[in-house]
Design a protein around this motif. Structure first.
Motif, PDB file in Angstrom:
ATOM      1  N   LEU A   1       1.371   3.688  -8.140  1.00 62.99           N
ATOM      2  CA  LEU A   1       1.455   3.228  -9.527  1.00 62.99           C
ATOM      3  C   LEU A   1       2.064   1.832  -9.587  1.00 62.99           C
ATOM      4  O   LEU A   1       3.006   1.525  -8.853  1.00 62.99           O
ATOM      5  CB  LEU A   1       2.283   4.204 -10.349  1.00 62.99           C
ATOM      6  CG  LEU A   1       1.745   5.640 -10.430  1.00 62.99           C
ATOM      7  CD1 LEU A   1       2.742   6.544 -11.143  1.00 62.99           C
ATOM      8  CD2 LEU A   1       0.408   5.670 -11.147  1.00 62.99           C
ATOM      9  N   PHE A   2       1.547   0.988 -10.470  1.00 63.55           N
ATOM     10  CA  PHE A   2       1.990  -0.410 -10.526  1.00 63.55           C
ATOM     11  C   PHE A   2       2.961  -0.693 -11.669  1.00 63.55           C
ATOM     12  O   PHE A   2       3.458  -1.810 -11.793  1.00 63.55           O
ATOM     13  CB  PHE A   2       0.781  -1.345 -10.648  1.00 63.55           C
ATOM     14  CG  PHE A   2      -0.127  -1.032 -11.799  1.00 63.55           C
ATOM     15  CD1 PHE A   2       0.179  -1.426 -13.093  1.00 63.55           C
ATOM     16  CD2 PHE A   2      -1.299  -0.329 -11.587  1.00 63.55           C
ATOM     17  CE1 PHE A   2      -0.651  -1.138 -14.142  1.00 63.55           C
ATOM     18  CE2 PHE A   2      -2.145  -0.034 -12.636  1.00 63.55           C
ATOM     19  CZ  PHE A   2      -1.825  -0.442 -13.918  1.00 63.55           C
ATOM     20  N   ALA A   3       3.228   0.289 -12.536  1.00 61.41           N
ATOM     21  CA  ALA A   3       4.103   0.050 -13.683  1.00 61.41           C
ATOM     22  C   ALA A   3       4.749   1.360 -14.100  1.00 61.41           C
ATOM     23  O   ALA A   3       4.399   2.440 -13.625  1.00 61.41           O
ATOM     24  CB  ALA A   3       3.314  -0.564 -14.844  1.00 61.41           C
ATOM     25  N   GLY A   4       5.734   1.249 -15.002  1.00 57.19           N
ATOM     26  CA  GLY A   4       6.383   2.425 -15.535  1.00 57.19           C
ATOM     27  C   GLY A   4       7.569   2.880 -14.709  1.00 57.19           C
ATOM     28  O   GLY A   4       7.944   2.266 -13.702  1.00 57.19           O
ATOM     29  N   LYS A   5       8.165   3.977 -15.126  1.00 58.21           N
ATOM     30  CA  LYS A   5       9.345   4.504 -14.437  1.00 58.21           C
ATOM     31  C   LYS A   5       9.026   4.911 -13.010  1.00 58.21           C
ATOM     32  O   LYS A   5       9.856   4.794 -12.108  1.00 58.21           O
ATOM     33  CB  LYS A   5       9.900   5.697 -15.222  1.00 58.21           C
ATOM     34  CG  LYS A   5      11.086   6.344 -14.537  1.00 58.21           C
ATOM     35  CD  LYS A   5      11.572   7.558 -15.288  1.00 58.21           C
ATOM     36  CE  LYS A   5      12.712   8.227 -14.527  1.00 58.21           C
ATOM     37  NZ  LYS A   5      13.209   9.436 -15.222  1.00 58.21           N
ATOM     38  N   PHE A   6       7.799   5.402 -12.795  1.00 61.11           N
ATOM     39  CA  PHE A   6       7.410   5.897 -11.476  1.00 61.11           C
ATOM     40  C   PHE A   6       6.651   4.841 -10.684  1.00 61.11           C
ATOM     41  O   PHE A   6       5.817   5.165  -9.846  1.00 61.11           O
ATOM     42  CB  PHE A   6       6.568   7.160 -11.632  1.00 61.11           C
ATOM     43  CG  PHE A   6       7.268   8.255 -12.379  1.00 61.11           C
ATOM     44  CD1 PHE A   6       8.374   8.880 -11.831  1.00 61.11           C
ATOM     45  CD2 PHE A   6       6.839   8.636 -13.634  1.00 61.11           C
ATOM     46  CE1 PHE A   6       9.033   9.876 -12.521  1.00 61.11           C
ATOM     47  CE2 PHE A   6       7.489   9.633 -14.336  1.00 61.11           C
ATOM     48  CZ  PHE A   6       8.596  10.258 -13.767  1.00 61.11           C
ATOM     49  N   ARG A   7       6.931   3.604 -10.962  1.00 56.25           N
ATOM     50  CA  ARG A   7       6.300   2.510 -10.228  1.00 56.25           C
ATOM     51  C   ARG A   7       6.569   2.650  -8.732  1.00 56.25           C
ATOM     52  O   ARG A   7       7.707   2.851  -8.308  1.00 56.25           O
ATOM     53  CB  ARG A   7       6.848   1.171 -10.723  1.00 56.25           C
ATOM     54  CG  ARG A   7       6.183  -0.045 -10.093  1.00 56.25           C
ATOM     55  CD  ARG A   7       6.897  -1.317 -10.482  1.00 56.25           C
ATOM     56  NE  ARG A   7       6.172  -2.503 -10.056  1.00 56.25           N
ATOM     57  CZ  ARG A   7       6.672  -3.721 -10.009  1.00 56.25           C
ATOM     58  NH1 ARG A   7       7.944  -3.917 -10.373  1.00 56.25           N
ATOM     59  NH2 ARG A   7       5.940  -4.744  -9.605  1.00 56.25           N
ATOM     60  N   GLY A   8       5.523   2.550  -7.956  1.00 53.82           N
ATOM     61  CA  GLY A   8       5.649   2.656  -6.504  1.00 53.82           C
ATOM     62  C   GLY A   8       5.390   4.043  -5.968  1.00 53.82           C
ATOM     63  O   GLY A   8       5.293   4.228  -4.754  1.00 53.82           O
TER      64      GLY A   8
END
Length: 731
Positions: free
Chosen positions: A631-638
Motif C-alpha cells: 500500500l502506498f498511502a494511509g495508516k497501513f502504508r507499506g
C-alpha cells in the motif's frame, strides 16, 4: 418409570450400594462381547418405505429413541429433527396418525447417527465434572464472557441487535465458546447465564417452541459434540454482578461518554494487559480510566476483524467505574465535558500486550482462535465452521473418524464449501416445500428446471449440480437425464462468449508512456504503483491472487541484467494446487534496455524490469512487508496490498490511460481480463500456444482456446477481404 435421573435424585452422600433392574441398567454395565447379541434391540418398521412413513410409526420410533436419552449422551440432540418434523406434520387429530408422509432428507441424516455403534455403546456419565466455567451475558448493544481471568466481548451487528433477548443470549454463548475454544478443547464445560431459556435449550439439547432458537442451540451443541467432552448450563440470578456483564447502549446525551463515538472505542474495564503480555484481574490495576483513540481496524477479505490487535491499542485499565450521574452538572463546563469520565489516552500510557476483544459479531463470519497472551504455542483443533455440518455428517455416516473427516473437508476451498452448503440448504427447502424426496433424480431435475425458469444461468445450475453431487454422494453430472437437460439448455439459451476485448491494449500502453506516468522519477507513489501493477499483470498473465503472493526476498525474487525472475512462495496455494501450477516461474524481461532513438526511448517506458526496480527503490524507506506490492498511502502504508486493492489498481491504470487520451470505456472493465488480453496479443505476435499456456499456468490448451482467446484483429483475418478487393482493380 424410574430412570437414571430419578435415581440421581435419590442418591445421597455416603451411599454405597443401590440396585437397579437390569433392563434399565444394561446400557451402563459392560457386557461381554459374546453376550451382547442377547441384549440388543431393533426397531422394525414393517411395510414402511424408505421414502414415506406413517406418523404413528414415526412416533413409535421417537418413543424408542426417547427412552434411551439417559444412557446416550447426545441422543436428545439427534432426536430434535425427527421430533420437530412430526410436530409440523401432525394436526393433533388421531385420524391423521396413519397418514403417510414423505421423510425429509434432514430427518434421514439425523437418524443415521443412531446407526453408528460407537454412539450407542459409549454410555453416559451420571454427572459430568466441571473443568471450565464460562460466564456469558448479552445486551442489545453487545456480548461479554469470561473464563477464569480471561475476558472476551464484542458488539452486535444491527441484524443481531434486533433479535429477541433469548436469541442474543444464545448467540453470546456461541461467541464465547469460539473465543475460548483453545482453552476448553476436549474438556467438560459449564455455561453460566442469567437467561433460563438458554439453560433449558442447552441442558435439553434443543427445543421445539422456537425454530430459530433451536437452530442456534443446535449449532452450539453440534460443535460441543465434536470439540468438548460435555457441556451444561446453570442459571444465575439476574442481579448477580458478572465480569462479563455489558451495559445497554447509552442514549446520546451531551457530555456523556458514548460507546460508539466515531474514532473512539471504550476499553474493556475488567482486564489489565501487562507489558509481559499476561492478563491480570482488574484489582491489580492502578492507572486511571482511559479511552483509546482508534483508527479503522484491519479486516480480511471476509470483513472479519483481525484477532491480533495493534500493540498501540492495548492499555492498562483501572478498577473504578464510570460516573454517569454527574453529566448534568458538567453541561455548564466548556465543551460539556464530563470530568468523571475517562480521558483520551496518550501514547505514553500505551503498553504492548494482547487482549481478547472482538468487534461486530455475526454468526456467518468465522472466527480465528483467540490469543490469550499466556502461551505462544499453537494448538491444533478441528474446524468449527457450522457450514460444514451436512458434509461432516455424511463423512461420519461412512464410518470415518473425526480426524479423517476434518482432513477430507479440506479437499475443497472454504469459499467452495460455503457455496455448496448454501446450494444444499436451498435444495432441501425446495424439496420440503414441494413434498419431494431429496435423493430422487426427478427432484433434482425439477429443482434445476425451477431455477432455469427463474433466470439462473447454466453455469450457476452446474454449480448446484456439483453441490448436490457432494451431499447426495452420486455423480449427477454423469446421469443421462442431467446431461440431456444441460444439452437442452444450450439450445434454448445458448451461452454467448464475447470474443471482443472490452478495452484496447494499445490505448492503455500509449497512455502509460506519457505523463503523468512518465518520467518515473517525477510520478507519484500512487501512479508508480498503478503502472507497476498493470505491467506485472499484462506481462505475466497471472491471476491477481498470485500477484499478491509475490515476494521481494530471495530466492523468490532474483534480479538479473536482462530480467527479473519471480517465484511463488511455497506456502502460497494457487487456485489449482498442483506441481505444475506451483512451480511455474514468472519472467519479467527488459524491453529496449539500451534505446538508441526516440521510438525505442518511448518503448523503454514499458520496460517492466525498469518499473519494478524503481518501485522497489521508491518503497524501500517505508515498506514494512516483504510482499512485492504494498500500500502506498494511509495508516497501513507499506503493508501488503489485498487482492481487491491490486485489482482496483489494474482497473485504474486502464481507466486513467483512456481518460488521459480523451477516450471513454464502452463497458465495465475487470482486472481478470488482463489474462485474456495479454495472451491473445501474445498469440498474434507469434507466441506458440504451448508458451502461452505455460506462462498463464494453463495445463490444457482448451482453456485458452475456449475461454480466453480474443479476436484482436490478426492480419490473417484480413487476407480474404483484401483478395476480393484486389480482384476489382484493373491490371
Amino acid at each position: 418409570m424410574d430412570n437414571i435421573r430419578s435415581v440421581l435424585n435419590l442418591l445421597q452422600d455416603s451411599s454405597y450400594l443401590t440396585s437397579l433392574d437390569l433392563k434399565d441398567a444394561y446400557l451402563h454395565v459392560p457386557i461381554h462381547l459374546e453376550s451382547q447379541q442377547f441384549l440388543r434391540f431393533a426397531v422394525v418398521l414393517e411395510g414402511e418405505s424408505l421414502k414415506t412413513i406413517s406418523l404413528r410409526k414415526a412416533m413409535a420410533l421417537l418413543g424408542t429413541i426417547t427412552s434411551s436419552f439417559p444412557a446416550i449422551q447426545w441422543g436428545q440432540l439427534h432426536s430434535r429433527s425427527l421430533q420437530s418434523w412430526i410436530l409440523s406434520k401432525w394436526d393433533k387429530h388421531l385420524s391423521s396418525l396413519d397418514k403417510r408422509v414423505m421423510i425429509p432428507w434432514s430427518v434421514k441424516q439425523s437418524l443415521l447417527w443412531w446407526t453408528e455403534p460407537q454412539h450407542l455403546s459409549t454410555g453416559n456419565l451420571w454427572e459430568f465434572p466441571t473443568q471450565y466455567i464460562i460466564t456469558t451475558d448479552a445486551s442489545s448493544w453487545g456480548w461479554g464472557a469470561h473464563l477464569d481471568s480471561l475476558t472476551a466481548q464484542g458488539q452486535w451487528s444491527s441484524r443481531i441487535s434486533n433479535r429477541s433477548s433469548n436469541s442474543r443470549e444464545l448467540q453470546a454463548v456461541w461467541e464465547a465458546i469460539l473465543a475460548f475454544k483453545i482453552q476448553i478443547w476436549k474438556t467438560h464445560v459449564t455455561i453460566r447465564t442469567d437467561n433460563s431459556t438458554v439453560v433449558a435449550y442447552i441442558n435439553h439439547q434443543g427445543g421445539t417452541r422456537s425454530k430459530s432458537l433451536q437452530q442456534q442451540a443446535s449449532r452450539i451443541l453440534h460443535w460441543a459434540e465434536r470439540s468438548l467432552k460435555s457441556i451444561k448450563a446453570v442459571h444465575l440470578k439476574g442481579d448477580t454482578k458478572l465480569p462479563s456483564r455489558l451495559p445497554e447502549q447509552m442514549q446520546s446525551v451531551p457530555g456523556r461518554m458514548e460507546s460508539q463515538r466515531p474514532g473512539v472505542s471504550s476499553v474493556d474495564r475488567t482486564l489489565d494487559c501487562s507489558s509481559s503480555g499476561l492478563i491480570r484481574q482488574k484489582e491489580q490495576c492502578e492507572m486511571p480510566d482511559v479511552l483509546l483513540s482508534l483508527s479503522p481496524r484491519r479486516t480480511m477479505g471476509s470483513r472479519c476483524l483481525l484477532d491480533q490487535l495493534e500493540p498501540s491499542q492495548n492499555v492498562h485499565f483501572s478498577a473504578s467505574t464510570f460516573d454517569f450521574q454527574s453529566t448534568e452538572q458538567n453541561l455548564s463546563r466548556p465543551g460539556g465535558s464530563n470530568l468523571d469520565c475517562p480521558v483520551l489516552a496518550k501514547k505514553t500510557v500505551v503498553c504492548s500486550a494482547t487482549t481478547i476483544s472482538y468487534g461486530s459479531s455475526d454468526p456467518s463470519r468465522s472466527r480465528g482462535p483467540v490469543n490469550s497472551g499466556t502461551s505462544g504455542a499453537s494448538q491444533s483443533e478441528p474446524s468449527s465452521s457450522f457450514s460444514m455440518e451436512p458434509e461432516w455428517r455424511i463423512l461420519k455416516s461412512k464410518g470415518f473418524s473425526n480426524r479423517l473427516s476434518e482432513t477430507l473437508l479440506q479437499s475443497r476451498k472454504k469459499v467452495t464449501r460455503q457455496i455448496y452448503s448454501k446450494a444444499w440448504r436451498v435444495y432441501n427447502n425446495w424439496c420440503e416445500a414441494n413434498s419431494r424426496d431429496t435423493g430422487h433424480s426427478n427432484s433434482v431435475l425439477e429443482f434445476l428446471q425451477d431455477g432455469f425458469q427463474k433466470g439462473l444461468s447454466s453455469s450457476t445450475l452446474k454449480v448446484q449440480v456439483s453441490a448436490l453431487t457432494v451431499f447426495l454422494d452420486r455423480k449427477l453430472a454423469e446421469e443421462e437425464d442431467i446431461i440431456r437437460f444441460f444439452k437442452a439448455l444450450r439450445r434454448i439459451r445458448p451461452t454467448i462468449h464475447s470474443r471482443v476485448p472490452s478495452w484496447d491494449l494499445n490505448t492503455v500502453l500509449q497512455g502509460l508512456c506519457e505523463p503523468p506516468f512518465e518520467p518515473l522519477v517525477d510520478s507519484s507513489d500512487k501512479l508508480l504503483t498503478i503502472k507497476t501493477a498493470f505491467l506485472l499483470a499484462i506481462t505475466s498473465a497471472r491471476r491477481v491472487g498470485e500477484l499478491q503472493a509475490l515476494s521481494i526476498l530471495e530466492p523468490y525474487c532474483v534480479i538479473s541484467d536482462d530480467r527479473i525472475t519471480l517465484r511463488l512462495d511455497t506456502s502460497f496455494l494457487p487456485k489449482v494446487v498442483s506441481k505444475f501450477h506451483r512451480s511455474q516461474e514468472i519472467f519479467l524481461p527488459s524491453f529496449c534496455n539500451n534505446p538508441s532513438n526516440q521510438k525505442e526511448q518511448k518503448l523503454h517506458c514499458l520496460d517492466v524490469r525498469r518499473c519494478v526496480l524503481e518501485y522497489l527503490q521508491r518503497t524501500k524507506s517505508w515498506r514494512t512487508s516483504n510482499a512485492l506490492l504494498v500500500l502506498f498511502a494511509g495508516k497501513f502504508r507499506g503493508k501488503q496490498a489485498s487482492k481487491s486493492t491490486i485489482a482496483r489498481w489494474i482497473k485504474q491504470a486502464i481507466s486513467l490511460s483512456y481518460a488521459q487520451q480523451g477516450k471513454q470505456l464502452t463497458s465495465a472493465v475487470r482486472a481478470h481480463s488482463t489474462r485474456a488480453v495479454s495472451t491473445s496479443w501474445a498469440e498474434r505476435a507469434g507466441a506458440s500456444v504451448e508458451q502461452i499456456c505455460k506462462a498463464a499456468t494453463w495445463s490444457s490448451q482448451n482453456t485458452f482456446v475456449r475461454h480466453y482467446r480474443l479476436d484482436v484483429l490478426s492480419s490473417a483475418d484480413l487476407t480474404f477481404g483484401r483478395k476480393v478487393l484486389q480482384a476489382v482493380i484493373p491490371p
